[in-house]
Design a protein around this motif. Structure first.
Motif, PDB file in Angstrom:
ATOM      1  N   ILE A  70       0.792  -1.315   0.092  1.00 16.93           N
ATOM      2  CA  ILE A  70      -0.175  -0.004  -0.030  1.00 16.93           C
ATOM      3  C   ILE A  70       0.858   1.376   0.085  1.00 16.93           C
ATOM      4  CG2 ILE A  70      -1.761   1.389   1.471  1.00 16.93           C
ATOM      5  CD1 ILE A  70      -2.634  -1.323   2.349  1.00 16.93           C
ATOM      6  N   LYS A  71       2.016   1.276   0.938  1.00 15.16           N
ATOM      7  CA  LYS A  71       2.705   2.397   0.960  1.00 15.16           C
ATOM      8  C   LYS A  71       3.445   2.734  -0.402  1.00 15.16           C
ATOM      9  CE  LYS A  71       5.519   4.996   3.960  1.00 15.16           C
ATOM     10  NZ  LYS A  71       5.539   5.520   5.460  1.00 15.16           N
ATOM     11  N   ARG A  72       3.764   1.655  -1.023  1.00 14.80           N
ATOM     12  CA  ARG A  72       4.591   2.036  -2.302  1.00 14.80           C
ATOM     13  C   ARG A  72       3.777   2.215  -3.403  1.00 14.80           C
ATOM     14  NH1 ARG A  72       9.023  -2.715  -4.046  1.00 14.80           N
ATOM     15  NH2 ARG A  72       9.927  -3.096  -1.999  1.00 14.80           N
ATOM     16  N   LEU A  73       2.400   2.367  -3.088  1.00 13.95           N
ATOM     17  CA  LEU A  73       1.278   3.026  -4.076  1.00 13.95           C
ATOM     18  C   LEU A  73       1.209   4.568  -3.853  1.00 13.95           C
ATOM     19  CD1 LEU A  73      -1.555   0.227  -4.434  1.00 13.95           C
ATOM     20  CD2 LEU A  73       0.591   0.663  -5.785  1.00 13.95           C
ATOM     21  N   ALA A  74       1.743   4.976  -2.788  1.00 17.73           N
ATOM     22  CA  ALA A  74       1.621   6.427  -2.517  1.00 17.73           C
ATOM     23  C   ALA A  74       1.992   7.430  -3.516  1.00 17.73           C
ATOM     24  CB  ALA A  74       2.307   6.620  -1.196  1.00 17.73           C
ATOM     25  N   PRO A  75       3.111   7.087  -4.193  1.00 15.00           N
ATOM     26  CA  PRO A  75       3.425   8.217  -5.282  1.00 15.00           C
ATOM     27  C   PRO A  75       2.451   8.133  -6.369  1.00 15.00           C
ATOM     28  CG  PRO A  75       5.314   6.920  -4.654  1.00 15.00           C
ATOM     29  CD  PRO A  75       4.068   6.154  -3.983  1.00 15.00           C
ATOM     30  N   TYR A  76       1.659   7.226  -6.508  1.00 15.75           N
ATOM     31  CA  TYR A  76       0.627   7.060  -7.714  1.00 15.75           C
ATOM     32  C   TYR A  76      -0.629   7.399  -7.201  1.00 15.75           C
ATOM     33  CZ  TYR A  76       4.661   4.510  -9.183  1.00 15.75           C
ATOM     34  OH  TYR A  76       5.874   3.927  -9.295  1.00 15.75           O
ATOM     35  N   MET A  77      -0.905   7.732  -5.981  1.00 13.58           N
ATOM     36  CA  MET A  77      -2.407   8.106  -5.800  1.00 13.58           C
ATOM     37  C   MET A  77      -2.906   9.467  -5.732  1.00 13.58           C
ATOM     38  SD  MET A  77      -3.768   5.145  -5.543  1.00 13.58           S
ATOM     39  CE  MET A  77      -3.873   3.659  -5.110  1.00 13.58           C
ATOM     40  N   GLY A  78      -2.010  10.455  -6.117  1.00 21.06           N
ATOM     41  CA  GLY A  78      -2.439  11.890  -6.354  1.00 21.06           C
ATOM     42  C   GLY A  78      -2.609  12.444  -4.961  1.00 21.06           C
ATOM     43  N   ASN A  79      -2.283  12.135  -3.594  1.00 15.27           N
ATOM     44  CA  ASN A  79      -2.499  12.697  -2.770  1.00 15.27           C
ATOM     45  C   ASN A  79      -4.002  13.216  -2.286  1.00 15.27           C
ATOM     46  OD1 ASN A  79      -1.220  14.044  -0.190  1.00 15.27           O
ATOM     47  ND2 ASN A  79      -1.207  16.143  -1.115  1.00 15.27           N
ATOM     48  N   GLU A  80      -4.729  12.362  -2.633  1.00 15.96           N
ATOM     49  CA  GLU A  80      -6.327  12.413  -2.453  1.00 15.96           C
ATOM     50  C   GLU A  80      -6.870  11.337  -1.981  1.00 15.96           C
ATOM     51  OE1 GLU A  80      -7.455  14.182  -6.435  1.00 15.96           O
ATOM     52  OE2 GLU A  80      -7.525  12.107  -7.236  1.00 15.96           O
ATOM     53  N   THR A  81      -8.341  11.255  -1.603  1.00 13.29           N
ATOM     54  CA  THR A  81      -8.947  10.039  -1.206  1.00 13.29           C
ATOM     55  C   THR A  81      -8.887   9.204  -2.316  1.00 13.29           C
ATOM     56  OG1 THR A  81     -10.457  11.663   0.087  1.00 13.29           O
ATOM     57  CG2 THR A  81     -11.206   9.343  -0.505  1.00 13.29           C
ATOM     58  N   PHE A  82      -8.457   7.869  -1.790  1.00 10.54           N
ATOM     59  CA  PHE A  82      -8.707   6.781  -2.746  1.00 10.54           C
ATOM     60  C   PHE A  82      -9.198   5.616  -2.083  1.00 10.54           C
ATOM     61  CE2 PHE A  82      -4.817   6.230  -0.146  1.00 10.54           C
ATOM     62  CZ  PHE A  82      -4.623   4.881   0.058  1.00 10.54           C
ATOM     63  N   MET A  83      -9.806   4.657  -3.191  1.00  2.82           N
ATOM     64  CA  MET A  83     -10.298   3.497  -2.630  1.00  2.82           C
ATOM     65  C   MET A  83      -9.148   2.264  -2.750  1.00  2.82           C
ATOM     66  SD  MET A  83     -14.118   3.406  -4.175  1.00  2.82           S
ATOM     67  CE  MET A  83     -15.395   4.215  -3.448  1.00  2.82           C
ATOM     68  N   LEU A  84      -9.430   1.255  -2.079  1.00  3.74           N
ATOM     69  CA  LEU A  84      -8.555   0.176  -1.882  1.00  3.74           C
ATOM     70  C   LEU A  84      -9.147  -1.157  -1.933  1.00  3.74           C
ATOM     71  CD1 LEU A  84      -5.265  -0.759  -1.623  1.00  3.74           C
ATOM     72  CD2 LEU A  84      -5.632  -0.745   0.743  1.00  3.74           C
ATOM     73  N   THR A  85      -8.687  -2.114  -2.447  1.00  7.12           N
ATOM     74  CA  THR A  85      -9.243  -3.382  -2.152  1.00  7.12           C
ATOM     75  C   THR A  85      -8.179  -4.281  -2.384  1.00  7.12           C
ATOM     76  OG1 THR A  85     -11.251  -4.918  -2.314  1.00  7.12           O
ATOM     77  CG2 THR A  85     -10.327  -3.852  -4.404  1.00  7.12           C
ATOM     78  N   TRP A  86      -8.590  -5.984  -2.230  1.00  7.58           N
ATOM     79  CA  TRP A  86      -7.779  -6.965  -2.343  1.00  7.58           C
ATOM     80  C   TRP A  86      -8.332  -7.643  -3.810  1.00  7.58           C
ATOM     81  CZ3 TRP A  86      -5.723  -4.470   0.829  1.00  7.58           C
ATOM     82  CH2 TRP A  86      -5.825  -4.585   2.346  1.00  7.58           C
ATOM     83  N   GLY A  87      -7.299  -8.271  -4.455  1.00  6.37           N
ATOM     84  CA  GLY A  87      -7.607  -8.800  -5.894  1.00  6.37           C
ATOM     85  C   GLY A  87      -8.178 -10.123  -5.713  1.00  6.37           C
ATOM     86  N   ASP A  88      -8.860 -10.422  -4.669  1.00  4.42           N
ATOM     87  CA  ASP A  88      -9.585 -11.863  -4.482  1.00  4.42           C
ATOM     88  C   ASP A  88     -10.700 -11.694  -4.106  1.00  4.42           C
ATOM     89  OD1 ASP A  88      -8.994 -11.293  -1.986  1.00  4.42           O
ATOM     90  OD2 ASP A  88      -7.746 -12.990  -1.423  1.00  4.42           O
ATOM     91  N   GLY A  89     -11.707 -10.857  -3.963  1.00 10.91           N
ATOM     92  CA  GLY A  89     -12.841 -10.889  -3.601  1.00 10.91           C
ATOM     93  C   GLY A  89     -14.026  -9.970  -4.249  1.00 10.91           C
ATOM     94  N   VAL A  90     -15.149 -10.574  -4.199  1.00 15.50           N
ATOM     95  CA  VAL A  90     -16.203  -9.859  -4.926  1.00 15.50           C
ATOM     96  C   VAL A  90     -17.530  -9.525  -4.281  1.00 15.50           C
ATOM     97  CG1 VAL A  90     -15.640 -10.684  -7.308  1.00 15.50           C
ATOM     98  CG2 VAL A  90     -17.208 -12.150  -5.847  1.00 15.50           C
ATOM     99  N   SER A  91     -18.247  -8.783  -4.453  1.00 14.31           N
ATOM    100  CA  SER A  91     -19.430  -8.159  -3.603  1.00 14.31           C
ATOM    101  C   SER A  91     -20.262  -7.426  -4.669  1.00 14.31           C
ATOM    102  CB  SER A  91     -19.093  -7.340  -2.579  1.00 14.31           C
ATOM    103  OG  SER A  91     -20.180  -6.918  -2.002  1.00 14.31           O
ATOM    104  N   ASP A  92     -21.662  -7.216  -4.184  1.00 15.07           N
ATOM    105  CA  ASP A  92     -22.501  -6.435  -4.843  1.00 15.07           C
ATOM    106  C   ASP A  92     -22.578  -5.071  -3.984  1.00 15.07           C
ATOM    107  OD1 ASP A  92     -23.949  -7.107  -2.708  1.00 15.07           O
ATOM    108  OD2 ASP A  92     -25.659  -8.160  -3.776  1.00 15.07           O
ATOM    109  N   LEU A  93     -21.644  -4.720  -3.246  1.00 14.07           N
ATOM    110  CA  LEU A  93     -21.704  -3.609  -2.544  1.00 14.07           C
ATOM    111  C   LEU A  93     -21.838  -2.073  -3.498  1.00 14.07           C
ATOM    112  CD1 LEU A  93     -20.704  -2.115   0.198  1.00 14.07           C
ATOM    113  CD2 LEU A  93     -18.288  -2.460  -0.570  1.00 14.07           C
ATOM    114  N   ASN A  94     -22.644  -1.146  -2.815  1.00 14.05           N
ATOM    115  CA  ASN A  94     -22.942  -0.150  -3.450  1.00 14.05           C
ATOM    116  C   ASN A  94     -21.609   0.787  -3.223  1.00 14.05           C
ATOM    117  OD1 ASN A  94     -23.718   2.607  -4.040  1.00 14.05           O
ATOM    118  ND2 ASN A  94     -25.778   1.899  -4.325  1.00 14.05           N
ATOM    119  N   LEU A  95     -20.824   1.055  -4.042  1.00 11.75           N
ATOM    120  CA  LEU A  95     -19.563   1.905  -3.841  1.00 11.75           C
ATOM    121  C   LEU A  95     -19.708   3.195  -3.512  1.00 11.75           C
ATOM    122  CD1 LEU A  95     -17.172   0.118  -6.330  1.00 11.75           C
ATOM    123  CD2 LEU A  95     -17.332  -0.108  -3.780  1.00 11.75           C
ATOM    124  N   ARG A  96     -20.823   3.789  -4.100  1.00 13.48           N
ATOM    125  CA  ARG A  96     -21.225   5.186  -4.059  1.00 13.48           C
ATOM    126  C   ARG A  96     -21.713   5.415  -2.425  1.00 13.48           C
ATOM    127  NH1 ARG A  96     -18.766   8.943  -7.008  1.00 13.48           N
ATOM    128  NH2 ARG A  96     -18.159   7.943  -9.035  1.00 13.48           N
TER     129      ARG A  96
END
Length: 284
Positions: free
Chosen positions: A110-136
């Protein structure tokens, strides 16, 4: 807003599938679970992805580079070498593929992604799970409380069937959501850049010191979700997801449901009823 996806783990509990590929590339239907996750975010108009690579990351790179050609019709001029793509799916995704190391722990990735996140709110998840969660709805909840981190918490499906007994007789047997146990981390985070200060090094496990300290500091909020959620830790999990997909009733496949015209503004037509931050279980 960018979406970080951790896709670098070894996937040892799914060794039958991950000897030759990283776990996010294990297929459900004819596409890897990573694609299903990205389609979910894209449905809610999140289309800028930053993927943390590690174990066999080159396979994810190749998949993304070849995606349009593999999902389109092609005209190939063998003499000139010119290739023209026509038809097929070309999602409006921007995908940054970042090598975060083979043995880096989750916090370090996660920390290694810091330079790419634009110093603003971001979303994060794992690459192995699915859901019907309303992301908004999740994002709205995060913005209302104003803390550094929101973690979606879920009640996972039980790994074993639940018998209902009358004496020694089984009167009912079914696989049900885990409604009697506590909530667990379901990933699907919304985070502020300040969370990077809680991660010390590549060895840091996100689920340990960072989340523990965020909680102590009053900076971690839980978004309780009772709708569909399923991770893919084991071959049994993979088979369950495949069975749902094959049935034509995969609850996470929300991108094919009818949308309101306002989807371009990030407000989908479908909503789940519920109270506060809860949503009703969608039956499958």
């Amino acid at each position: 807003m960018k979406v970080g996806i951790l896709a670098g783990g070894l996937g040892t509990r799914l060794a039958e599938e991950t000897e030759t590929k990283p776990k996010p590339m294990v297929s459900i239907g004819d596409q890897p679970i990573l694609w299903h996750i990205m389609k979910h975010y894209y449905y809610y108009n999140f289309k800028n992805f930053v993927i943390a690579l590690g174990y066999k990351g080159e396979i994810i790179k190749k998949y993304m580079v070849d995606y349009c050609s593999l999902n389109s019709n092609l005209t190939v001029d063998l003499q000139s070498g010119e290739v023209k793509m026509h038809g097929g799916e070309k999602p409006a995704w921007t995908v940054e593929l970042i090598d975060t190391g083979l043995h880096t722990n989750t916090g370090g990735r996660i920390k290694r992604l810091a330079p790419y996140m634009g110093n603003e709110t971001f979303m994060l998840t794992w690459g192995d799970g699915v859901s019907d969660l309303n992301l908004r709805d999740l994002l709205d909840f995060h913005r209302r409380h104003g803390k550094l981190a929101t973690m979606t918490v879920v009640r996972p499906p039980t790994r074993f069937g639940l018998p209902t007994l009358d004496g020694d007789r089984v009167v009912e047997f079914s696989e049900k959501p885990q409604v009697h146990e506590g909530w667990i981390n379901g990933a699907f985070f919304v985070l502020e850049p300040g969370i990077f200060d809680y991660i010390e090094s590549d060895r840091t496990q996100w689920e340990k010191e960072p989340l523990e300290q965020l909680a102590k500091d009053g900076q971690l909020m839980a978004y309780r979700y009772t709708g569909f959620w399923q991770c893919m830790d084991t071959l049994r999990d993979k088979c369950r997801l495949q069975s749902l997909w094959d049935s034509g009733n995969a609850p996470w496949k929300i991108w094919e449901e009818e949308r309101d015209a306002s989807i371009s503004n990030g407000t989908p037509r479908i909503h789940w009823n519920g109270h506060d931050t809860h949503a009703l279980v969608r039956r499958v």
